[in-house]
Design a protein around this motif. Structure first.
Motif, mmCIF file in Angstrom:
data_model
loop_
_atom_site.group_PDB
_atom_site.id
_atom_site.type_symbol
_atom_site.label_atom_id
_atom_site.label_comp_id
_atom_site.label_asym_id
_atom_site.label_seq_id
_atom_site.Cartn_x
_atom_site.Cartn_y
_atom_site.Cartn_z
ATOM 1 N N ILE A 593 0.869 -1.177 0.000
ATOM 2 C CA ILE A 593 0.000 0.000 0.000
ATOM 3 C C ILE A 593 0.903 1.223 0.000
ATOM 4 C CG2 ILE A 593 -1.720 1.300 1.289
ATOM 5 C CD1 ILE A 593 -2.765 -1.350 2.351
ATOM 6 N N ILE A 594 0.908 1.934 -1.125
ATOM 7 C CA ILE A 594 1.802 3.080 -1.252
ATOM 8 C C ILE A 594 1.119 4.387 -0.880
ATOM 9 C CG2 ILE A 594 3.278 1.976 -2.952
ATOM 10 C CD1 ILE A 594 1.787 3.474 -5.137
ATOM 11 N N GLU A 595 -0.222 4.398 -0.905
ATOM 12 C CA GLU A 595 -0.986 5.578 -0.497
ATOM 13 C C GLU A 595 -2.318 5.120 0.068
ATOM 14 O OE1 GLU A 595 0.512 8.745 -3.960
ATOM 15 O OE2 GLU A 595 -1.525 7.985 -3.977
ATOM 16 N N LYS A 596 -2.850 5.911 0.986
ATOM 17 C CA LYS A 596 -4.208 5.661 1.467
ATOM 18 C C LYS A 596 -4.809 6.962 1.963
ATOM 19 C CE LYS A 596 -2.688 3.851 5.990
ATOM 20 N NZ LYS A 596 -2.778 2.697 6.901
ATOM 21 N N GLY A 597 -6.130 7.051 1.819
ATOM 22 C CA GLY A 597 -6.840 8.263 2.191
ATOM 23 C C GLY A 597 -8.144 8.352 1.433
ATOM 24 N N THR A 598 -8.846 9.477 1.561
ATOM 25 C CA THR A 598 -10.074 9.678 0.799
ATOM 26 C C THR A 598 -9.721 10.169 -0.599
ATOM 27 O OG1 THR A 598 -10.296 11.973 1.511
ATOM 28 C CG2 THR A 598 -11.327 10.275 2.912
ATOM 29 N N HIS A 599 -10.726 10.242 -1.460
ATOM 30 C CA HIS A 599 -10.516 10.696 -2.831
ATOM 31 C C HIS A 599 -9.901 12.106 -2.852
ATOM 32 C CE1 HIS A 599 -11.297 11.238 -7.108
ATOM 33 N NE2 HIS A 599 -11.964 12.359 -6.828
ATOM 34 N N LYS A 600 -10.450 13.008 -2.058
ATOM 35 C CA LYS A 600 -9.950 14.390 -2.042
ATOM 36 C C LYS A 600 -8.536 14.458 -1.488
ATOM 37 C CE LYS A 600 -14.439 16.742 -1.734
ATOM 38 N NZ LYS A 600 -15.303 17.637 -0.931
ATOM 39 N N GLU A 601 -8.285 13.696 -0.420
ATOM 40 C CA GLU A 601 -6.958 13.721 0.194
ATOM 41 C C GLU A 601 -5.891 13.205 -0.774
ATOM 42 O OE1 GLU A 601 -8.415 12.930 4.844
ATOM 43 O OE2 GLU A 601 -7.609 11.287 3.603
ATOM 44 N N LEU A 602 -6.205 12.160 -1.483
ATOM 45 C CA LEU A 602 -5.227 11.583 -2.407
ATOM 46 C C LEU A 602 -4.977 12.489 -3.604
ATOM 47 C CD1 LEU A 602 -6.359 7.833 -2.298
ATOM 48 C CD2 LEU A 602 -4.293 8.812 -1.297
ATOM 49 N N LEU A 603 -6.035 13.165 -4.074
ATOM 50 C CA LEU A 603 -5.840 14.115 -5.178
ATOM 51 C C LEU A 603 -4.961 15.279 -4.724
ATOM 52 C CD1 LEU A 603 -9.314 14.398 -6.989
ATOM 53 C CD2 LEU A 603 -7.232 13.272 -7.809
ATOM 54 N N ALA A 604 -5.180 15.721 -3.482
ATOM 55 C CA ALA A 604 -4.408 16.851 -2.955
ATOM 56 C C ALA A 604 -2.933 16.486 -2.804
ATOM 57 C CB ALA A 604 -4.979 17.284 -1.608
ATOM 58 N N LYS A 605 -2.633 15.201 -2.535
ATOM 59 C CA LYS A 605 -1.244 14.773 -2.403
ATOM 60 C C LYS A 605 -0.480 14.845 -3.713
ATOM 61 C CE LYS A 605 -1.630 11.580 1.530
ATOM 62 N NZ LYS A 605 -1.502 10.163 1.954
ATOM 63 N N GLY A 606 -1.198 14.673 -4.814
ATOM 64 C CA GLY A 606 -0.550 14.722 -6.129
ATOM 65 C C GLY A 606 0.390 13.566 -6.390
ATOM 66 N N GLY A 607 0.099 12.427 -5.778
ATOM 67 C CA GLY A 607 0.975 11.259 -5.935
ATOM 68 C C GLY A 607 0.492 10.290 -7.008
ATOM 69 N N PHE A 608 0.669 8.997 -6.719
ATOM 70 C CA PHE A 608 0.371 7.940 -7.690
ATOM 71 C C PHE A 608 -1.112 7.930 -8.059
ATOM 72 C CE2 PHE A 608 -0.363 3.562 -9.046
ATOM 73 C CZ PHE A 608 0.722 3.334 -9.880
ATOM 74 N N TYR A 609 -1.999 8.073 -7.043
ATOM 75 C CA TYR A 609 -3.441 8.069 -7.284
ATOM 76 C C TYR A 609 -3.841 9.256 -8.155
ATOM 77 C CZ TYR A 609 -8.475 8.224 -6.396
ATOM 78 O OH TYR A 609 -9.847 8.258 -6.553
ATOM 79 N N ALA A 610 -3.280 10.392 -7.867
ATOM 80 C CA ALA A 610 -3.610 11.584 -8.658
ATOM 81 C C ALA A 610 -3.210 11.400 -10.116
ATOM 82 C CB ALA A 610 -2.915 12.807 -8.064
ATOM 83 N N GLU A 611 -2.063 10.744 -10.347
ATOM 84 C CA GLU A 611 -1.630 10.468 -11.724
ATOM 85 C C GLU A 611 -2.616 9.532 -12.424
ATOM 86 O OE1 GLU A 611 0.985 11.532 -13.645
ATOM 87 O OE2 GLU A 611 1.258 13.047 -12.098
ATOM 88 N N LEU A 612 -3.054 8.497 -11.697
ATOM 89 C CA LEU A 612 -4.034 7.571 -12.256
ATOM 90 C C LEU A 612 -5.326 8.300 -12.619
ATOM 91 C CD1 LEU A 612 -3.804 4.362 -9.996
ATOM 92 C CD2 LEU A 612 -3.158 4.556 -12.397
ATOM 93 N N TYR A 613 -5.769 9.148 -11.718
ATOM 94 C CA TYR A 613 -7.024 9.865 -11.933
ATOM 95 C C TYR A 613 -6.920 10.801 -13.137
ATOM 96 C CZ TYR A 613 -11.303 12.410 -10.820
ATOM 97 O OH TYR A 613 -12.558 12.974 -10.886
ATOM 98 N N ARG A 614 -5.806 11.531 -13.206
ATOM 99 C CA ARG A 614 -5.640 12.460 -14.334
ATOM 100 C C ARG A 614 -5.532 11.706 -15.662
ATOM 101 N NH1 ARG A 614 -2.551 15.656 -10.673
ATOM 102 N NH2 ARG A 614 -0.615 14.597 -11.282
ATOM 103 N N SER A 615 -4.888 10.533 -15.641
ATOM 104 C CA SER A 615 -4.750 9.767 -16.891
ATOM 105 C C SER A 615 -6.095 9.286 -17.392
ATOM 106 C CB SER A 615 -3.819 8.575 -16.682
ATOM 107 O OG SER A 615 -4.426 7.609 -15.834
ATOM 108 N N GLN A 616 -7.059 9.093 -16.465
ATOM 109 C CA GLN A 616 -8.380 8.621 -16.880
ATOM 110 C C GLN A 616 -9.304 9.754 -17.297
ATOM 111 O OE1 GLN A 616 -10.492 5.879 -14.391
ATOM 112 N NE2 GLN A 616 -8.703 4.566 -14.036
ATOM 113 N N PHE A 617 -9.215 10.882 -16.616
ATOM 114 C CA PHE A 617 -10.223 11.906 -16.828
ATOM 115 C C PHE A 617 -9.716 13.207 -17.435
ATOM 116 C CE2 PHE A 617 -11.611 9.267 -13.262
ATOM 117 C CZ PHE A 617 -12.770 8.763 -13.802
ATOM 118 N N LEU A 618 -8.425 13.466 -17.333
ATOM 119 C CA LEU A 618 -7.909 14.726 -17.859
ATOM 120 C C LEU A 618 -6.996 14.532 -19.052
ATOM 121 C CD1 LEU A 618 -7.137 16.532 -14.461
ATOM 122 C CD2 LEU A 618 -9.224 16.594 -15.831
#
Length: 625
Positions: A593-618
Motif C-alpha cells: 500500500i503506497i498511499e491511502k486516504g479519501t478521494h480528495k486527500e489523495l488528489l491533494a497529495k498529487g501522488g500515484f493516485y492523482a496520476e491515475l485519476y488524471r490519466s483517466q479523466f484529464l
C-alpha cells in the motif's frame, strides 16, 4: 476469482485408439507408472471381484463352446461327403445318415445358443460392474475437486480439468465394459483354436502359423508410417479447432477490420494440411485390413490345397478340412483384436493416471478441530503484517497492514498485478496467509470454519457467472430456499426487474448454456440481484457496474448505497469515478500500500493516485517507469 499471476497451461491429453479401429492406427499414450496405476485401478475393481470372476468364467465358457462347434460340424460334412461318394461309386448301402447329421446340427445349434446366452449374461453383468466402478470414480473426482484450493484451478486450463473428468473417465469405462472381456476372449480363442488345429493336423497348423509372421510384419511396417501422419493429423486438427474458436468468438473484431478474407485463407491452409495428413493416415491404416484379408485368404488357399492332398491320402477327413478352415479364420481375428486392445489398455492406464493425479492433488488445509462456526460478523477487518507469494522467490504482498472499521467502504486501486484481487482471495481464504494474520472482529480467519467465513461475504465480480437455468433460479442461488417475494425484491433493488418482465417468460426465462440470449449488462444485473438476495455482512465488489450503461449504473449505485449501509465493503476499482465516496482508498503497487486516504486527500497529495485519476479523466500523459 482469478489470481494475478501467469497461468500455467497444459496440453490436452491425446486420445488413444478406439476399439475396433485399425491395429496400431494412432499414437498411443503410455503411463509414466504403468504398474502403480494399474494397481490403483484394480483397487476400484476389488469390491466387484466375485462378479468379475463370474464374467470371466462365462466368457471362457462361451469362447470354448464356440471353438468346439466347427469340429463337431465337420462330422456332418464328413458324413454327407461319405454318402455322396458312396453313391457315386455305387457302393452297397450307399446313403447319407440324415438322422446322424440332424443330431450333429442340433448339438451345434445348442452350443452356439448357449454360447450366445452366456455372452449376453457376461455383457449384462460387466456393464453394471463397469458403470458402478466409473460412478465411484466420478464421485471421488467430484468430491476431490470441491476440496481443492483455488491455486489448483489457477494453474490449469478449464479444458484440461474437464478432459480428465469426462474423456479420461469415459475411456476407462469403455475399456472395462468391452475391452477387458474381449482381451480374455481373444487369449482363450488363440489358445483354444491352436489346440483344436493341432488335434486335426499338425501339418496344416504349421502352414497356418507360417502366415502369421507375414501378417505381423505388414502391420508393423504400415503402422510405423501411418503413426507419423496420425500425429500430424492431431496437430493440424488442434490448430484448426483453435483457429475456428478464436475467429467465431471474435467475429465482431474480424468484421470490424475487414479481415474475413485473411481468416478464411488461413482456415483453408490449415484445412488443406489437415486433409492431406488425414488422407495419408487413413489410407495407410486402411490398407492393413485388406492386406490382412489377402494374407488370410492366401492361407486358406494353402490350407485347402494341402488339406485336399491329405484327404486323398486319407490322412484326415473332408470335415476336418472344413473345420480347420473355420479355425484358421478364427486364429487371425483375435490376434488383431488383442493388438488393438493392448494399445487401448496402454491409453486407458495413461487416462487413469491423469485421473489419479487429480485425486493425489494437495487439498485445502483441513479445518482446526475447534474451528469457530460464526453466523454473523460486525465487519471489523484487520490485516497485520501479511505476507504472501505465489512463487517463493517472488514475493507479491509483503508486510501489509490495514485496519478497516465496521461499515466502512474500502476501495482498492492500482495497476494490474499490484495484488488487489490477491488481497480479496486471502480475505476469503481461497489462499492462506503465509505470514502475519487477517482478523475479522478480532478473530483470526484461520480459526473460523471456511464455510461460515464465506457465508459472511457477498461477491459481485466483473466476470459474470450464470448457469443454465431460469433467471429465477440464478437469482435464488444467493440464498437457500428463497421465496418468490424475496427474489423479486432483490431484482428490483438491482434495477433488473423491468428488463426481466420485458422478456417473453419473465422470471421463467431460461438462460442458455453460454448465456447469449441476454446482454452482458443484463447478466451483470442478475448477479447483482443475487448479491442483494444473499444480504451478506461484508461485500466484495470487483467493478460490479463496469458492463452496464451510464443510466443503469446510476440506479445501481443508489441501490448499492442502500445495500452497503452498515456493512463493510471492499471495492476493487478500475474506473476511479465509482469510488469517490469511499471512506478509505488503498492504492496498491507491487503488493504494497503506497498511499491511502479519501478521494480528495489523495488528489491533494498529487501522488500515484492523482496520476491515475488524471490519466483517466484529464488525458494527462503518464510517465512509464
Amino acid at each position: 476469482m482469478a489470481s494475478e499471476r501467469n497461468v500455467q497451461t497444459h496440453n490436452l491429453p491425446v486420445r488413444g485408439p478406439r476399439p475396433g479401429g485399425p491395429p496400431l492406427a494412432g499414437p498411443v499414450e503410455k503411463a509414466k507408472d504403468f504398474r502403480g496405476t494399474l494397481k490403483r485401478l484394480l483397487a476400484y475393481l476389488r469390491p466387484y471381484l466375485p462378479a468379475i470372476i463370474i464374467v470371466l468364467a462365462l466368457t471362457i465358457t462361451a469362447t470354448v463352446l464356440t471353438i468346439m462347434a466347427p469340429k463337431i460340424l465337420g462330422r456332418a460334412t464328413t458324413e454327407i461327403f461319405r454318402g455322396i461318394m458312396a453313391k457315386m461309386l455305387r457302393l452297397p448301402n450307399a446313403k447319407i445318415d440324415f438322422s446322424y447329421v440332424a443330431k450333429i446340427l442340433i448339438q451345434v445349434s445348442v452350443l452356439y445358443s448357449v454360447s450366445g446366452l452366456l455372452s449376453y449374461l457376461q455383457q449384462f453383468i460387466m456393464a453394471g460392474v463397469s458403470q458402478k466402478i466409473v460412478r465411484k470414480m466420478r464421485k471421488d473426482v467430484s468430491e476431490k475437486l470441491s476440496r481443492l484450493p483455488l491455486k489448483f484451478y489457477d494453474s490449469r486450463t478449464h479444458g484440461e480439468i474437464l478432459s480428465r473428468v469426462t474423456n479420461d473417465v469415459d475411456l476407462i469405462s469403455n475399456t472395462l465394459q468391452q475391452s477387458l472381456v474381449q482381451f480374455v476372449s481373444g487369449i482363450v480363442s488363440i489358445v483354444g483354436v491352436t489346440v483344436m488345429m493341432l488335434t486335426i493336423s499338425p501339418i496344416l497348423t504349421g502352414v497356418t502359423v507360417l502366415t502369421l509372421p507375414l501378417s505381423i510384419i505388414v502391420t508393423v511396417i504400415i503402422a510405423k508410417h501411418s503413426q507419423r501422419f496420425f500425429s500430424k493429423q492431431q496437430k493440424e486438427l488442434g490448430e484448426l479447432s483453435g483457429h475456428a474458436e478464436e475467429v467465431y468468438s471474435g467475429h465482431i473484431v474480424v468484421k470490424a477490420y475487414n479481415r474475413e478474407r485473411d481468416v478464411i485463407e488461413r482456415f483453408e491452409n490449415i484445412n488443406e494440411r489437415l486433409c492431406d495428413a488425414s488422407h495419408k493416415a487413413q489410407f495407410l491404416s486402411g490398407m492393413i485390413m485388406p492386406l490382412m484379408r489377402f494374407i488370410g485368404n492366401l492361407g486358406y488357399v494353402i490350407v485347402s490345397v494341402v488339406g485336399g492332398i491329405l484327404v486323398t491320402k486319407r490322412a484326415i477327413t473332408i470335415g476336418d478340412v472344413q473345420a480347420f478352415i473355420q479355425y484358421s479364420q478364427q486364429f487371425t481375428q483375435p490376434i488383431v483384436q488383442i493388438s488393438n486392445i493392448a494399445n487401448l489398455i496402454q491409453s486407458t492406464i495413461a487416462a487413469a493416471e491423469r485421473v489419479f493425479e487429480i485425486l493425489d492433488e494437495e487439498e485445502e488445509k483441513p479445518e482446526k478441530p475447534n474451528a469457530l462456526k460464526i453466523e454473523k460478523v460486525k465487519g471489523d477487518v484487520k490485516f497485520e503484517n501479511v505476507y504472501f507469494s505465489y512463487v517463493p522467490e517472488k514475493p507479491l504482498i509483503e508486510d501489509l497492514n490495514v485496519d478497516v472499521k465496521s461499515g466502512q467502504r474500502i476501495a482498492i486501486v492500482g495497476p494490474t498485478g499490484a495484488g488487489k484481487t490477491t488481497l480479496v482471495n486471502l480475505l476469503m481464504r481461497f489462499y492462506e496467509v503465509q505470514k502475519g494474520s487477517i482478523k475479522i472482529d478480532g478473530i483470526d480467519i484461520r480459526d473460523i470454519h471456511k464455510n461460515n467465513l464465506r457465508r459472511c461475504f457477498g461477491m459481485v465480480l466483473q466476470d459474470t457467472w450464470l448457469f443454465n437455468g431460469t433467471i429465477r433460479e440464478n437469482i435464488a442461488y444467493g440464498k437457500e430456499n428463497a421465496t418468490e417475494e424475496e427474489i423479486v425484491r432483490a431484482a428490483k433493488m438491482a434495477q433488473a426487474h423491468h428488463f426481466i418482465m420485458a422478456l417473453p417468460d419473465g422470471y421463467d426465462t431460461v438462460i442458455n448454456e453460454e448465456a447469449t440470449n441476454i446482454s452482458y449488462g443484463e447478466k451483470q444485473l442478475i448477479t447483482i440481484a443475487r448479491a442483494f438476495l444473499a444480504n451478506p455482512d461484508i461485500l466484495i465488489l470487483d467493478e460490479a457496474t463496469s458492463n452496464v450503461d451510464t443510466l443503469t449504473e446510476t440506479y445501481i449505485q443508489k441501490a448499492m448505497d442502500d445495500l452497503m449501509k452498515g456493512r463493510t465493503c471492499f471495492i476493487i476499482a478500475h474506473r476511479l469515478s465509482t469510488i469517490k465516496n469511499a471512506d478509505l482508498i488503498l492504492v496498491m503497487n507491487e503488493g504494497k500500500i503506497i498511499e491511502k486516504g479519501t478521494h480528495k486527500e489523495l488528489l491533494a497529495k498529487g501522488g500515484f493516485y492523482a496520476e491515475l485519476y488524471r490519466s483517466q479523466f484529464l488525458g494527462a500523459l503518464v510517465e512509464v517507469q
